[in-house]
Design a protein around this motif. Structure first.
Motif, PDB file in Angstrom:
ATOM      1  N   TYR A  90     -30.410 -16.887  -0.454  1.00  0.00           N
ATOM      2  CA  TYR A  90     -31.095 -16.177   0.591  1.00  0.00           C
ATOM      3  C   TYR A  90     -31.779 -14.781  -0.058  1.00  0.00           C
ATOM      4  O   TYR A  90     -32.627 -14.361   0.608  1.00  0.00           O
ATOM      5  CB  TYR A  90     -30.109 -15.658   1.455  1.00  0.00           C
ATOM      6  CG  TYR A  90     -28.575 -15.047   0.939  1.00  0.00           C
ATOM      7  CD1 TYR A  90     -28.766 -13.915   0.541  1.00  0.00           C
ATOM      8  CD2 TYR A  90     -27.448 -15.950   0.281  1.00  0.00           C
ATOM      9  CE1 TYR A  90     -27.765 -13.075  -0.217  1.00  0.00           C
ATOM     10  CE2 TYR A  90     -26.629 -15.142  -0.350  1.00  0.00           C
ATOM     11  CZ  TYR A  90     -26.612 -13.881  -0.381  1.00  0.00           C
ATOM     12  OH  TYR A  90     -25.740 -13.183  -1.181  1.00  0.00           O
ATOM     13  N   THR A  93     -35.506 -15.880  -0.334  1.00  0.00           N
ATOM     14  CA  THR A  93     -36.136 -16.440   0.569  1.00  0.00           C
ATOM     15  C   THR A  93     -37.438 -15.709   1.118  1.00  0.00           C
ATOM     16  O   THR A  93     -38.471 -16.380   1.146  1.00  0.00           O
ATOM     17  CB  THR A  93     -35.320 -16.436   1.832  1.00  0.00           C
ATOM     18  OG1 THR A  93     -34.159 -17.114   1.587  1.00  0.00           O
ATOM     19  CG2 THR A  93     -35.943 -17.213   2.873  1.00  0.00           C
ATOM     20  N   SER A 117     -32.287 -14.537   5.228  1.00  0.00           N
ATOM     21  CA  SER A 117     -32.408 -13.557   4.213  1.00  0.00           C
ATOM     22  C   SER A 117     -31.178 -12.727   3.691  1.00  0.00           C
ATOM     23  O   SER A 117     -30.353 -12.636   4.395  1.00  0.00           O
ATOM     24  CB  SER A 117     -33.618 -12.581   4.685  1.00  0.00           C
ATOM     25  OG  SER A 117     -34.068 -11.780   3.678  1.00  0.00           O
ATOM     26  N   ASN A 118     -31.359 -11.700   2.804  1.00  0.00           N
ATOM     27  CA  ASN A 118     -30.162 -10.786   2.439  1.00  0.00           C
ATOM     28  C   ASN A 118     -30.466  -9.507   3.113  1.00  0.00           C
ATOM     29  O   ASN A 118     -29.570  -8.373   3.281  1.00  0.00           O
ATOM     30  CB  ASN A 118     -30.050 -10.667   1.057  1.00  0.00           C
ATOM     31  CG  ASN A 118     -31.244 -10.014   0.406  1.00  0.00           C
ATOM     32  OD1 ASN A 118     -32.378 -10.220   0.989  1.00  0.00           O
ATOM     33  ND2 ASN A 118     -31.180  -9.276  -0.498  1.00  0.00           N
ATOM     34  N   TYR A 175     -22.705 -14.173   2.588  1.00  0.00           N
ATOM     35  CA  TYR A 175     -23.793 -14.690   2.731  1.00  0.00           C
ATOM     36  C   TYR A 175     -23.767 -16.062   2.355  1.00  0.00           C
ATOM     37  O   TYR A 175     -24.737 -16.822   3.046  1.00  0.00           O
ATOM     38  CB  TYR A 175     -24.803 -14.025   1.739  1.00  0.00           C
ATOM     39  CG  TYR A 175     -25.232 -12.387   2.142  1.00  0.00           C
ATOM     40  CD1 TYR A 175     -25.983 -12.417   3.481  1.00  0.00           C
ATOM     41  CD2 TYR A 175     -24.709 -11.424   1.665  1.00  0.00           C
ATOM     42  CE1 TYR A 175     -26.507 -11.045   3.800  1.00  0.00           C
ATOM     43  CE2 TYR A 175     -25.116 -10.174   2.156  1.00  0.00           C
ATOM     44  CZ  TYR A 175     -25.904  -9.952   3.102  1.00  0.00           C
ATOM     45  OH  TYR A 175     -26.189  -8.619   3.645  1.00  0.00           O
TER      46      TYR A 175
END
Length: 189
Positions: A90, A93, A117-118, A175
């Motif tokens: 992530y 991404t 995503s983060n 995550y």
């Protein structure tokens, strides 16, 4: 009248567990990966894989009988890919989307592993990149899993009484898989 369906040309970016390696785990229900699902469904044609680590791409080529590519432009243009599966960590991404969406291509759909995503801001950037290119973006969601749907139906029917408490544990971090646990708990409750 039977119309012949033209399979959607599909490529995968990222060669890890969810892309294909979990398919080799005998304890998992099959298909257990993107490659397994794509190869099982006649509506899709797996045309290629790519990973930043070329040795991973080559390994997937060998064990899954799929062509590996060494750069994104070749992956997209040689295959005329219509669907891109993004299965990268992530944190990477947004960078991956920026890299492959800069090329002229036939992409109509993107299926991205969750979380997208983060950060919220990079997730918005990804969504806007797709919107500007008129590409439909789908995010993997475990709540569509049959077991999760059955559990939601049981809880919704009140056959077991009122739901008072849910406890979940995840050793892989928020995550990685923790976000799936949170999403599933939210969905069923």
């Amino acid at each position: 009248m039977n119309r012949k369906i033209t399979p959607i040309k599909t490529v995968i970016i990222g060669c890890g567990n969810i892309t294909g390696l979990n398919e080799k785990d005998f304890r998992r229900i099959k298909p257990a990966t993107h490659i397994g699902a794509i190869k099982k469904n006649p509506n899709f044609k797996l045309c290629g894989v790519y990973d930043l680590d070329n040795s991973k791409s080559k390994y997937f080529e060998k064990i899954f009988n799929v062509k590996s590519y060494y750069n994104l432009n070749d992956l997209l243009n040689s295959t005329k890919a219509e669907l891109v599966v993004v299965a990268v960590p992530y944190k990477n991404t947004l960078n991956v989307f920026n890299n492959f969406l800069k090329f002229k291509s036939n992409i109509k759909y993107i299926f991205c592993e969750k979380p997208i995503s983060n950060s919220y801001n990079s997730a918005l950037k990804i969504a806007n990149l797709c919107k500007n290119k008129k590409i439909k973006l789908f995010i993997n969601n475990r709540r569509l899993d049959n077991g999760i749907k059955k559990l939601k139906n049981i809880i919704s029917s009140n056959k077991l009484g009122k739901l008072n408490y849910i406890e979940g544990r995840c050793s892989s971090g928020l995550y990685a898989l923790g976000i799936h646990l949170i999403d599933s708990i939210k969905y069923i409750s």
